[in-house]
Design an enzyme around this catalytic site. Structure first.
Site, PDB file in Angstrom:
ATOM      1  N   GLU A 272      -9.402  -9.365   3.919  1.00  0.00           N
ATOM      2  CA  GLU A 272      -9.701  -7.966   3.612  1.00  0.00           C
ATOM      3  C   GLU A 272     -11.064  -7.815   2.953  1.00  0.00           C
ATOM      4  O   GLU A 272     -11.369  -8.495   1.957  1.00  0.00           O
ATOM      5  CB  GLU A 272      -8.606  -7.385   2.687  1.00  0.00           C
TER       6      GLU A 272
ATOM      7  N   SER B 248       0.839  -1.209   0.000  1.00  0.00           N
ATOM      8  CA  SER B 248       0.000   0.000   0.000  1.00  0.00           C
ATOM      9  C   SER B 248       0.870   1.254   0.000  1.00  0.00           C
ATOM     10  O   SER B 248       0.365   2.357  -0.201  1.00  0.00           O
ATOM     11  CB  SER B 248      -0.942   0.002   1.210  1.00  0.00           C
TER      12      SER B 248
HETATM   13  O1  KIV Z   1      -0.506  -3.392   1.602  1.00  0.00           O
HETATM   14  C1  KIV Z   1      -1.193  -3.322   2.626  1.00  0.00           C
HETATM   15  O2  KIV Z   1      -1.205  -2.318   3.354  1.00  0.00           O
HETATM   16  C2  KIV Z   1      -2.004  -4.481   2.964  1.00  0.00           C
HETATM   17  C3  KIV Z   1      -2.969  -4.323   4.097  1.00  0.00           C
HETATM   18  C4  KIV Z   1      -4.105  -3.501   3.660  1.00  0.00           C
HETATM   19  C5  KIV Z   1      -3.393  -5.619   4.653  1.00  0.00           C
HETATM   20  O3  KIV Z   1      -1.915  -5.486   2.335  1.00  0.00           O
END
Ligand code: KIV
Length: 275
Positions: A181, A44
């Site tokens: 998720e 992310s």
């Molecule tokens: O990349 C990320 O932050 C994630 C979380 C949302 C679990 O995979």
């Protein structure tokens, strides 16, 4: 001592909830260390740190740079680093090589990858090589193009059954934990009750064994969009904007820097000759 896969198992067996947040940098990692159970250096970061709009362009090198800085900022919190899109799908060799690089070059304690039964051969090979793997099911952001956007997953009985089968499959392949998720809370509760490994929810309701949020979301510093499952625990974003504005004003009206934040010299008179 750092938390580890054993901490996760122990907390599940004792019915204690596991707290996780994402983190991507040294300074924030130092603030989180010891205050939550585990950190995910999530891909992310493509959204929150690099402004790429999604996680698709994130590279293994990106993950290593940010992952290593988080590890350097922590002593007791367990660090999991995400494997980015297409770093584990092309071949088993490529998957192992990239997971090995992430472990060696960040010194993290585990990696995470997205997918169920279709990535179980990779999970098994990594676990056989001594790499702890966290799985990720439901709305897996690396597949948003296949999903046609960010949509809640597992809403029908068939879809819920498929999620449960994927959850069993990743557990069987050796994953030590699984992120769920954006799935209906009753589906996450069902999966959690069936698995021996802990489930970590993000938009998965209260019954998951643990929870994770993107830290900029829970602090209000990422403002592009706010998913329904996010609770803002503080509005640091607002405080930051206030501070930036106050700084701008003080620079312009010359109240900053004042004497307290400036250096003086003994023989200031001598400088007159230099004017
Ligand atoms: O990349 C990320 O932050 C994630 C979380 C949302 C679990 O995979």
């Amino acid at each position: 001592m750092r938390n580890s896969v054993l901490t996760f198992q122990k907390m599940k067996s004792e019915g204690k909830k596991i707290s996780m947040l994402t983190c991507y940098d040294y300074s924030t990692a130092k603030l989180m260390d010891g205050n939550i159970d585990a950190i995910l250096v999530g891909d992310s970061l493509g959204n929150t740190m690099l402004g790429l709009g999604d996680t698709i362009p994130v590279t293994v090198d990106n993950m290593i740079t940010y992952g290593a800085s988080v590890v350097r900022g922590t002593e007791t919190t367990m660090i999991v680093v995400d494997m980015p899109f297409m770093s584990y799908q092309v071949s088993m060799e490529q998957a192992l090589e990239n997971a090995g690089r992430v472990m060696k070059e960040t010194h993290c304690q585990a990696i995470k990858l997205e997918g169920g039964a279709r990535v179980c051969p990779q999970i098994k090979a990594m676990v056989d090589a001594g790499i702890p793997v966290m799985a990720h099911l439901g709305l897996t952001p690396q597949s948003i193009n296949a999903f046609g956007g960010c949509r809640v997953q597992g809403k029908t009985e068939d879809a819920a059954k498929e999620l449960l089968e994927d959850a069993y499959a990743v557990q069987e392949a050796g994953a030590f934990s699984v992120v769920l998720e954006c799935i209906p809370a009753p589906v996450a509760a069902l999966i959690t009750s069936k698995l021996d490994i802990p489930t970590i929810g993000i938009g998965g309701g209260t019954e998951c064994d643990g929870q994770i949020l993107v830290y900029q979301d829970m602090l209000g510093t990422f403002t592009d969009y706010v998913p329904k499952f996010v609770k803002q625990f503080a509005n640091i974003g607002e405080e930051m904007v206030k501070a930036f504005k106050a700084y701008d004003e003080e620079v312009k009206n010359k109240t900053f820097p004042d004497d307290e934040h400036s250096f003086q010299m003994k023989n200031e008179e001598a400088l007159k000759r230099l004017y």
